[in-house]
Design an enzyme around this catalytic site. Structure first.
Site, mmCIF file in Angstrom:
data_model
loop_
_atom_site.group_PDB
_atom_site.id
_atom_site.type_symbol
_atom_site.label_atom_id
_atom_site.label_comp_id
_atom_site.label_asym_id
_atom_site.label_seq_id
_atom_site.Cartn_x
_atom_site.Cartn_y
_atom_site.Cartn_z
ATOM 1 N N MET A 196 -21.699 -42.366 -40.184
ATOM 2 C CA MET A 196 -22.968 -43.095 -40.269
ATOM 3 C C MET A 196 -22.658 -44.405 -40.980
ATOM 4 S SD MET A 196 -25.325 -39.825 -41.215
ATOM 5 C CE MET A 196 -23.900 -38.865 -41.684
ATOM 6 N N MET A 256 -29.579 -36.682 -33.592
ATOM 7 C CA MET A 256 -30.143 -36.571 -34.943
ATOM 8 C C MET A 256 -31.580 -36.074 -34.843
ATOM 9 S SD MET A 256 -27.741 -37.361 -37.010
ATOM 10 C CE MET A 256 -28.793 -37.045 -38.429
ATOM 11 N N HIS A 304 -18.610 -29.906 -40.636
ATOM 12 C CA HIS A 304 -19.208 -31.214 -40.355
ATOM 13 C C HIS A 304 -19.090 -32.081 -41.613
ATOM 14 C CE1 HIS A 304 -22.073 -33.763 -38.120
ATOM 15 N NE2 HIS A 304 -22.654 -34.006 -39.289
ATOM 16 N N SER A 343 -22.494 -28.470 -42.759
ATOM 17 C CA SER A 343 -22.242 -29.812 -43.308
ATOM 18 C C SER A 343 -21.892 -29.702 -44.783
ATOM 19 C CB SER A 343 -23.485 -30.680 -43.142
ATOM 20 O OG SER A 343 -23.374 -31.805 -43.999
ATOM 21 N N HIS A 393 -18.753 -37.219 -38.800
ATOM 22 C CA HIS A 393 -19.946 -37.955 -38.358
ATOM 23 C C HIS A 393 -20.022 -39.265 -39.134
ATOM 24 C CE1 HIS A 393 -24.679 -37.845 -38.235
ATOM 25 N NE2 HIS A 393 -24.183 -38.866 -37.556
ATOM 26 N N ASP A 452 -20.096 -35.626 -43.282
ATOM 27 C CA ASP A 452 -21.028 -36.746 -43.174
ATOM 28 C C ASP A 452 -20.526 -37.954 -43.956
ATOM 29 O OD1 ASP A 452 -23.228 -35.810 -41.541
ATOM 30 O OD2 ASP A 452 -23.562 -34.325 -43.113
ATOM 31 N N ASP A 456 -28.326 -32.197 -35.335
ATOM 32 C CA ASP A 456 -28.030 -32.412 -36.761
ATOM 33 C C ASP A 456 -29.284 -32.824 -37.523
ATOM 34 O OD1 ASP A 456 -26.848 -33.000 -39.185
ATOM 35 O OD2 ASP A 456 -25.641 -34.677 -38.440
ATOM 36 N N MET A 505 -21.136 -41.732 -45.004
ATOM 37 C CA MET A 505 -22.222 -42.718 -45.109
ATOM 38 C C MET A 505 -21.748 -43.917 -45.917
ATOM 39 S SD MET A 505 -25.443 -40.255 -45.897
ATOM 40 C CE MET A 505 -25.624 -38.648 -45.112
HETATM 41 C C1 DX5 Z 1 -27.948 -36.331 -42.354
HETATM 42 C C2 DX5 Z 1 -26.628 -35.701 -42.013
HETATM 43 C C3 DX5 Z 1 -26.697 -34.236 -41.779
HETATM 44 C C4 DX5 Z 1 -27.213 -33.452 -42.929
HETATM 45 C C5 DX5 Z 1 -27.809 -32.181 -42.446
HETATM 46 O O1 DX5 Z 1 -27.843 -37.700 -42.358
HETATM 47 O O2 DX5 Z 1 -26.067 -36.262 -40.860
HETATM 48 O O3 DX5 Z 1 -25.469 -33.709 -41.310
HETATM 49 O O4 DX5 Z 1 -26.232 -33.167 -43.876
HETATM 50 O O5 DX5 Z 1 -28.351 -31.555 -43.522
HETATM 51 P P1 DX5 Z 1 -29.532 -30.519 -43.440
HETATM 52 O O6 DX5 Z 1 -29.026 -29.371 -42.603
HETATM 53 O O7 DX5 Z 1 -29.748 -30.164 -44.848
HETATM 54 O O8 DX5 Z 1 -30.692 -31.200 -42.799
HETATM 55 ZN ZN ZN Z 2 -24.247 -35.242 -39.858
#
Ligand code: DX5
Ligand code: ZN
Length: 212
Positions: free
Chosen positions: A69, A139, A34, A9, A67, A36, A173, A38
């Site tokens: 969110m 998750m 990956h 990620s 991903h 993320d 994840d 948000m």
């Molecule tokens: C959290 C994200 C993850 C996160 C994982 O909301 O969706 O992808 O970056 O990070 P680590 O591996 O540090 O838990």
């Molecule tokens: Zn993620």
């Protein structure tokens, strides 16, 4: 058994040097990257949008595992598809009654479809969609931040999902490190996302290899 997919990620990467970070991942054995996304509403944090995916697409051929969110994913899927995402995963909890529509929308752009569930969401709630998607993203932390502690009970959803579809890719994840990765692989997980574990290591190649 198929080879496990490792998807670092970029949330934990150096955002001032994204091009070199993504090339480093590609060179050192990552299968996917990956991304993320948000929105500060679905999760209490803000990260990146489609323009960044577009910029990354220009500098790498590695599959981009996006991903989302975000609330109202239907408003942004087009942007992320045209930006060059390969897999677009949205959250069941943000989809309300729109799951079938969102699956069709992502497919209409020729992209792979992922459906994600937060820790408190049960497999029974998404059961009817499992055969219609390419990937289920479980998750194993509350979404929003990297570097949190892995929740083993969540990863146990893997067998329930695999009992419904052997084909669907199960991706985990949150909180993945060498120990939790071993646990996930025993459960039959196909793909591992890891942010903090990979980017806090001195040797990215070894960190990626250690999760296999
Ligand atoms: C959290 C994200 C993850 C996160 C994982 O909301 O969706 O992808 O970056 O990070 P680590 O591996 O540090 O838990
Ligand atoms: Zn993620």
């Amino acid at each position: 058994m198929n080879k496990i997919i490792i998807a670092p990620s970029i949330l934990s990467s150096d955002f001032a040097n994204l091009e070199s970070e993504i090339k480093k991942l590609e060179k050192n054995g990552a299968d996917w990257v990956h991304v993320d996304v948000m929105d500060g509403h679905f999760v209490p944090n803000l990260t990146i949008g489609a323009p960044v995916v577009k910029a990354l697409r220009r500098v790498t051929n590695i599959p981009l595992d996006v991903h989302l969110m975000i609330e109202n994913p239907e408003k942004y899927i087009k942007d992320f598809a045209l930006a060059g995402s390969d897999i677009i995963t949205f959250h069941y909890e943000a989809a309300k009654n729109n799951v079938d529509y969102l699956i069709g929308l992502i497919r209409s752009y020729g992209k792979k479809v992922g459906l994600s569930i937060k820790p408190k969401t049960k497999v029974s709630e998404i059961e009817k969609y499992i055969k219609d998607v390419d990937l289920i993203l479980i998750m194993t932390v509350e979404p929003g931040f990297g570097g949190q502690k892995f929740m083993p009970d969540c990863a146990e959803k893997t067998s329930e999902i695999k009992n419904i579809s052997k084909q669907v890719i199960v991706e985990v994840d949150g909180g993945v490190n060498i120990e939790t990765a071993t646990y996930c692989k025993k459960l039959g997980v196909d793909a591992l996302v890891a942010g903090n574990y990979i980017f806090s290591s001195d040797n990215i190649k070894e960190a990626i290899a250690s999760l296999r």
